[in-house]
Design a protein around this motif. Structure first.
Motif: not given
Length: 341
Positions: A71-78, A80-92, A276-278, A280-284
């Motif tokens: 969730a913490v690193v997903q915050t950084v991705v979001i 920046c305007g992105g979204l990483d749906i694969s983080v769980g599989s990467q952990a696996g 509180g992450c938007a 669409k990016g730019g906030k969180g």
């Protein structure tokens, strides 16, 4: 005339200290999360006093570690305007590789950890390259790699848990050790969160990440190399996902291709949105995400303690994600899809 000006200015100036206090706490959104957490703890504590047992509360902290890191690193991705749906599989896949490398080298834990981190770098880089140079939407790109990385983890492991690592001091320390009275997984989460908070709040890199997510066109005109930042952010997501996979391996005692990482991406996105992450990016903020992680952990644990069917946890997570997005949409004042303005 001067006295009148001073008098009229006073009411506007008076609330400023209160606003600054709220901002230091993390904004009104974080205050809402704190209030919700207090309510959840009070309700479950009243229903079952065992919920407030120190051992149970410590268990909540350890239980949220893996998805908290994501969730913490997903915050950084979001942001920046992105979204990483694969983080769980990467952990696996990192979990499986860490255990298999550990076993193949005759019990060398450092090789297992380095192998997992290397896999995280490669997985994150692949995501970034597809998005930047393939010009694929981050949601579609990482949805594809979600399936691909999960499949790779199952192929190399035969779909089974791999190895046994709890006869090694390093993995035992990661799973059961304590630092200053706190479980090591919790300490790892706190350290990663502090690093991400410092990066976003106190460095030019963090300011550029916010700028890219807020308005990529303006960021490009300002001279920011957006492609470089996107690649770096997705590699960072891969590395932190690998750290989560290593913690998962230590906690379960073996490499888990799917079972330990299934659904972690939904939890990570839900925590980031609630924090509180938007989308669409730019906030969180990292602080908001951590509060949401604790809230989700308390809710899951509370439902278990009071004997509610665990399937309701998925219902609760989905409902919270919808609620968070609806609140964001209302606050932004944007036109609702399919409805008149």
């Amino acid at each position: 005339m001067t006295q009148v000006d001073v008098t009229t200015a006073a009411p506007d100036a008076a609330p400023a200290p209160r606003r600054r206090l709220i901002d230091r706490i993390g904004g009104p959104g974080n205050l809402s999360l704190i209030g919700a957490l207090v309510v959840v703890v009070a309700v479950f504590g009243a229903i079952n006093p065992g919920f407030l047992d120190p051992a149970n509360l410590a268990g909540i902290g350890e239980a949220v570690t893996v998805f908290g890191l994501l969730a913490v690193v997903q915050t950084v991705v979001i942001i920046c305007g992105g979204l990483d749906i694969s983080v769980g599989s990467q952990a696996g896949i990192a979990s499986v590789v860490s255990a298999m490398a550990f076993t193949a080298t005759g019990g060398n834990a450092f090789v297992g950890v380095l192998a997992a981190l290397g896999v995280g770098v490669v997985a994150g880089l692949v995501n970034g390259l597809i998005i930047v140079y393939g010009r694929v939407n981050p949601v579609i790109a990482t949805l594809a790699t979600l399936a691909a990385y999960k499949g790779i983890a199952q192929l190399i492991s035969g779909g089974k848990a791999q190895g046994f690592v709890l006869d090694n001091d390093l993995f035992i320390f990661l799973a059961r050790g304590k630092v200053a009275g706190l479980p090591v997984p919790v300490v790892v989460l706190v350290l990663v969160a502090l690093a991400m908070h410092f990066l976003l709040k106190y460095t030019d890199i963090g300011r550029n990440v916010y700028a890219i997510g807020g308005n990529d066109t303006a960021a490009r005109l300002a001279g920011i190399n957006i492609n470089k930042y996107l690649l770096a952010v997705f590699v960072l997501a891969g590395v932190v996902s690998a750290v989560a996979g290593i913690i998962l391996t230590a906690r379960t005692g073996s490499g888990q291709p799917v079972s330990g990482s299934e659904g972690l991406e939904l939890k990570a996105i839900t925590a980031a949105a609630l924090g509180g992450c938007a989308l669409k990016g730019g906030k969180g903020t990292i602080g908001g995400t951590l509060l949401a992680v604790v809230l989700l952990g308390a809710l899951d644990n509370g439902l278990n303690v009071v004997g509610v069917n665990t399937f309701w946890q998925n219902v609760a997570q989905g409902s919270l994600l919808v609620a968070a997005v609806v609140i964001q949409q209302r606050r932004s004042g944007e036109r609702a899809v399919g409805l008149p303005t």
